[in-house]
Design an enzyme around this catalytic site. Structure first.
Site, PDB file in Angstrom:
ATOM      1  N   LYS A 198       9.991 -15.199 -13.343  1.00 16.11           N
ATOM      2  CA  LYS A 198       9.846 -13.924 -14.167  1.00 16.11           C
ATOM      3  C   LYS A 198       8.467 -14.482 -15.134  1.00 16.11           C
ATOM      4  CE  LYS A 198      11.104 -11.318 -12.940  1.00 16.11           C
ATOM      5  NZ  LYS A 198      11.946 -11.311 -11.803  1.00 16.11           N
ATOM      6  N   CYS A 257       0.748  -1.076   0.003  1.00 11.56           N
ATOM      7  CA  CYS A 257       0.087   0.067  -0.008  1.00 11.56           C
ATOM      8  C   CYS A 257       0.931   1.240   0.024  1.00 11.56           C
ATOM      9  CB  CYS A 257      -0.819   0.050   1.097  1.00 11.56           C
ATOM     10  SG  CYS A 257      -1.899  -1.202   1.411  1.00 11.56           S
ATOM     11  N   GLU A 266      15.075 -17.956 -11.526  1.00  8.94           N
ATOM     12  CA  GLU A 266      14.459 -16.603 -11.819  1.00  8.94           C
ATOM     13  C   GLU A 266      13.879 -16.301 -13.100  1.00  8.94           C
ATOM     14  OE1 GLU A 266      14.145 -13.794 -10.156  1.00  8.94           O
ATOM     15  OE2 GLU A 266      14.247 -12.460 -11.621  1.00  8.94           O
ATOM     16  N   HIS A 324      14.088 -37.670 -11.204  1.00  7.40           N
ATOM     17  CA  HIS A 324      13.222 -37.853 -10.072  1.00  7.40           C
ATOM     18  C   HIS A 324      12.161 -37.117  -9.910  1.00  7.40           C
ATOM     19  CE1 HIS A 324      17.476 -39.400  -8.707  1.00  7.40           C
ATOM     20  NE2 HIS A 324      17.900 -38.285  -9.337  1.00  7.40           N
ATOM     21  N   LYS A 367       5.118  -4.450  -5.830  1.00  2.00           N
ATOM     22  CA  LYS A 367       6.643  -4.428  -6.045  1.00  2.00           C
ATOM     23  C   LYS A 367       7.361  -4.419  -4.381  1.00  2.00           C
ATOM     24  CE  LYS A 367      10.348  -2.802  -8.365  1.00  2.00           C
ATOM     25  NZ  LYS A 367      10.720  -4.445  -9.005  1.00  2.00           N
ATOM     26  N   ARG A 401       3.411  -0.006  -5.272  1.00  2.00           N
ATOM     27  CA  ARG A 401       3.122  -0.648  -3.916  1.00  2.00           C
ATOM     28  C   ARG A 401       1.959  -1.368  -3.595  1.00  2.00           C
ATOM     29  NH1 ARG A 401       6.668   1.421  -0.115  1.00  2.00           N
ATOM     30  NH2 ARG A 401       5.326   0.661   1.281  1.00  2.00           N
ATOM     31  N   TRP A 406      -2.937  -2.589  -1.691  1.00  2.00           N
ATOM     32  CA  TRP A 406      -2.818  -3.933  -2.096  1.00  2.00           C
ATOM     33  C   TRP A 406      -3.497  -4.690  -0.886  1.00  2.00           C
ATOM     34  CZ3 TRP A 406      -0.490  -8.403   0.019  1.00  2.00           C
ATOM     35  CH2 TRP A 406      -0.352  -9.215  -0.859  1.00  2.00           C
ATOM     36  N   ASN A 408      -0.890   1.645   5.950  1.00  2.00           N
ATOM     37  CA  ASN A 408       0.007   0.652   5.042  1.00  2.00           C
ATOM     38  C   ASN A 408       0.387  -0.077   6.368  1.00  2.00           C
ATOM     39  OD1 ASN A 408       1.812  -0.708   3.929  1.00  2.00           O
ATOM     40  ND2 ASN A 408       3.357   0.901   3.842  1.00  2.00           N
ATOM     41  N   GLY A 409       0.175  -1.675   6.104  1.00  2.00           N
ATOM     42  CA  GLY A 409       0.630  -2.740   7.234  1.00  2.00           C
ATOM     43  C   GLY A 409      -0.478  -3.469   7.690  1.00  2.00           C
ATOM     44  N   GLU A 460       5.433 -14.533 -13.094  1.00  2.00           N
ATOM     45  CA  GLU A 460       4.645 -13.561 -12.488  1.00  2.00           C
ATOM     46  C   GLU A 460       4.182 -12.705 -13.680  1.00  2.00           C
ATOM     47  OE1 GLU A 460       7.759 -11.269  -9.365  1.00  2.00           O
ATOM     48  OE2 GLU A 460       8.741 -11.632 -11.259  1.00  2.00           O
TER      49      GLU A 460
HETATM   50  C1  G6P Z   1       8.255  -8.495  -4.457  1.00  2.00           C
HETATM   51  C2  G6P Z   1       8.643  -8.181  -5.644  1.00  2.00           C
HETATM   52  C3  G6P Z   1       9.730  -8.886  -6.012  1.00  2.00           C
HETATM   53  C4  G6P Z   1      10.960  -8.987  -5.343  1.00  2.00           C
HETATM   54  C5  G6P Z   1      10.633  -9.224  -3.641  1.00  2.00           C
HETATM   55  C6  G6P Z   1      11.662  -8.876  -2.670  1.00  2.00           C
HETATM   56  O1  G6P Z   1       7.761 -10.151  -4.316  1.00  2.00           O
HETATM   57  O2  G6P Z   1       7.422  -8.169  -6.654  1.00  2.00           O
HETATM   58  O3  G6P Z   1      10.105  -8.407  -7.294  1.00  2.00           O
HETATM   59  O4  G6P Z   1      11.880  -9.623  -5.407  1.00  2.00           O
HETATM   60  O5  G6P Z   1       9.196  -8.521  -3.333  1.00  2.00           O
HETATM   61  O6  G6P Z   1      11.640  -7.409  -2.610  1.00  2.00           O
HETATM   62  P1  G6P Z   1      12.997  -6.626  -2.256  1.00  2.00           P
HETATM   63  O7  G6P Z   1      12.456  -5.393  -2.303  1.00  2.00           O
HETATM   64  O8  G6P Z   1      13.340  -7.257  -0.958  1.00  2.00           O
HETATM   65  O9  G6P Z   1      13.895  -7.265  -3.361  1.00  2.00           O
END
Ligand code: G6P
Length: 610
Positions: free
Chosen positions: A487, A2, A483, A506, A605, A27, A75, A100-101, A490
């Site tokens: 991607k 948020c 990774e 396995h 994010k 956010r 969010w 926020n929280g 996501e």
């Molecule tokens: C969220 C974001 C990711 C990020 C993760 C950790 O899930 O969508 O892209 O890798 O948080 O965030 P940080 O800011 O600690 O790298």
């Protein structure tokens, strides 16, 4: 998560608040709202389901006049995304609040307040706070004292901002567990969850500390610590070296950020390497002393940052010869573990505010670890402020929710850390020079890899109608494959998993058929032949392969296999180089599928709640 914005000014603030929300949309973006005290002393409020653009439209159609207000982009945690659950939350049309929280004792508070006659219109934990403040003010307290007394009853994490119609020149805010920054203007003052929201109105900021309260008016700001004592916090003047957060010529932020990688990696290396050495003073004044006594490393991170930690494990153990453990922060913070002597804690984070990573750091500091270091992209963040050492990635603002340039700059920082630790453990000057030379070559190599974009876009067509995908790698390329899978899931919503290729037989081999594309990363390293055998097992079962391979690896396109070739690269930087094609592949698949590339559904994010 948020995002919060607040403005106390002598001019109209609706446009400032909405612009701030747009910049905070990373956010959270399921609903948004704004509340402003109008010139008649009433609270005007709009809330809308959906992105900030929808709220913007509402504010254009039905303007909200007034020079003091608060706003929020959400969010959802408690209660689904809806207009009722969107912030600001109001009590008796007298008080408006954004939060926020998470308030952990909200059910108990809700019961108490319902018994006092308060009627709840949302399912949120936040609504309890605004009614609680109202109930305290009924006993004669002013807004500031009521917020202070209310906060004493809250369990959980919060950044919050509150206004009252009878105090039309004041915003009261409080921080505990979620970031808040004040922005100072001339005859106007602001607050936000992140300075990014306020860069259009000021470049002077004060970062509140844990437990702080602040009272803002157009002409003044007062800060109090958790005990209610007035305190001074450092004023930070930001210069405009921060890279712009505009999309420029690109269709999406994510694509722009992928293309920025050669440049931001150059920025991350600047001042940290000479022709043939790393410049250790760049790690901070205490670095020498801390690295000298480091005998082991514990990495803690979440999401993409966790994957860079996984790559680092291969580097730190393989090159520096230092034991290295890696754990996702949400696990680390809740399990019992053995603290090895002289262990350096390394947190990795783009935002520096991820709730689990921050909590894990705070926990680690109580457990006898030797020292703490963060690899982070936001200089004023909590992780940077609370760690002994900080190595900043110079990725600039990353707006796309799916992390790209933050990841590769983290890997660069981790290579620097590897060299620093390795030098204390027998890494020779020749080896250091060779590694530093690889780093010097990296930006140019990445620019060349980016020229594969069109071939990758073509390749992406094979994925658009698929529901699953498997990503394979071996050794240090396994986390690269992890990774890659993250991607794809996501932003394209295709279910993607990654495996170390040696594990195929396995279990995952049972999934392989013509409907399951299999992506592999195949640089010319010592595991190449092993990887090839694994991929043959896939082909023998009718799986279709998509391989990013070294020119000299012996792979070529044919029946059931599409190969995109990369020039040979030094082994040290191969994880960084092979990440790029996987980012582009996910991007193009998502574009073909028509998803919201920069703001994928259900994600945010910066995850500042647990
Ligand atoms: C969220 C974001 C990711 C990020 C993760 C950790 O899930 O969508 O892209 O890798 O948080 O965030 P940080 O800011 O600690 O790298």
């Amino acid at each position: 998560m948020c995002g919060i914005v607040g403005a106390a000014a002598r001019r109209e603030v609706a446009a400032i608040l909405v612009e701030g929300l747009k910049r905070l949309e990373y956010r959270g973006y399921d609903s948004a709202g704004v509340a402003i005290i109008n010139h008649q002393g009433e609270i005007g409020c709009h809330k809308r389901l959906g992105k900030v653009a929808v709220l913007d439209q509402a504010v254009t159609e039905q303007p909200l006049a007034g020079s003091l207000g608060i706003a929020h982009t959400r969010w959802a945690t408690h209660g689904k995304p809806s207009e009722e659950n969107a912030h600001p939350h109001l009590s008796n049309n007298e008080i408006a609040l954004v939060h926020n929280g998470i308030i952990e004792n909200h059910e108990q508070l809700r019961e108490q307040l319902t018994a006092q006659g308060y009627v709840f219109v949302s399912q949120t934990d936040t609504e309890t706070i605004v009614h609680l403040i109202h109930s305290i003010m009924k006993k004669g307290e002013d807004l500031f004292s009521a917020v202070k007394l209310a906060v004493e009853q809250l369990e959980g994490a919060f950044g919050l901002a509150v206004i009252h119609k009878n105090e039309p020149e004041r915003i009261v805010c409080a921080r505990s567990g979620s970031p808040l920054v004040l922005g100072l203007g001339i005859g106007e003052n602001f607050l936000a969850s992140d300075q990014l929201a306020l860069r259009q109105v000021t470049d002077r900021f004060i970062y509140l500390e844990e437990g702080d309260f602040a009272v803002l008016s157009p002409d003044s700001y007062d800060i109090y610590d958790a005990q209610g004592e007035p305190v001074k916090r450092k004023l930070v003047q930001l210069t405009d070296k921060t890279k712009s957060a505009d999309k420029g010529q690109y269709r999406h932020y994510m694509l722009k950020e992928i293309y920025e990688q050669p440049e931001v990696i150059k920025d991350t290396l600047r001042g940290r390497i000479s022709k043939d050495k790393i410049l250790e003073q760049a790690f901070g004044a205490q670095a020498k002393e801390i690295f000298d006594k480091t005998k082991a490393v514990q990495i803690i991170a979440c999401g993409t940052s966790y994957h860079s930690g996984m790559v680092a494990k291969y580097l730190i153990e393989g090159i520096a010869g230092v034991p290295c453990r890696v754990e996702v922060a949400s696990e680390f913070r809740y399990r019992k573990f053995v603290v090895q002597d002289d262990t350096l804690i390394v947190t990795i984070s783009q935002s520096g505010e991820t709730a689990d990573t921050l909590a894990a750091l705070r926990l680690a500091k109580t457990l006898g670890y030797a020292a703490t270091m963060t690899i982070c992209n936001v200089a004023q963040s909590s992780l940077v402020r609370e760690s002994d050492l900080a190595l900043m990635t110079e990725a600039g603002p990353e707006v796309g929710v799916a992390s790209t340039k933050a990841f590769t700059t983290q890997l660069v920082a981790l290579v620097l850390l590897t060299i620093a630790l390795g030098k204390r453990n027998g890494l020779s000057a020749e080896k250091e020079a060779e590694m530093v030379s690889s780093l010097h070559q990296l930006p140019q190599i990445l620019s060349e890899v980016l020229t594969l974009d069109q071939s990758i876009e073509k390749m992406s067509e094979a994925f658009a109608d698929k529901h699953n995908a498997l990503f394979l790698g071996r050794g240090v390329q396994w986390p690269v494959a992890m990774e890659g899978a993250l991607k794809l899931k996501e932003i394209s919503y295709i279910h993607a998993e990654s495996y170390p290729a040696g594990e195929l037989k396995h279990g995952p081999l049972a999934l392989v058929d013509s409907e399951m594309p299999i992506v592999a990363v195949a640089p010319n390293d010592e595991l190449l032949e092993k990887l090839k055998s694994n991929l043959e097992e896939v082909q023998a079962r009718g799986g279709e392969l998509f391989v990013f391979a070294d020119n000299n690896s012996g792979f070529s396109s044919g029946d059931g296999i599409t190969v995109i070739k990369l020039a040979p690269v030094p082994e040290l930087i191969a994880p960084i180089v092979y990440t790029i094609p996987l980012q582009l592949l996910s991007y193009h698949v998502a574009v073909l599928k028509g998803t919201d590339v920069d703001q994928p559904r259900n994600l945010a994010k910066s995850v500042t709640v647990e």
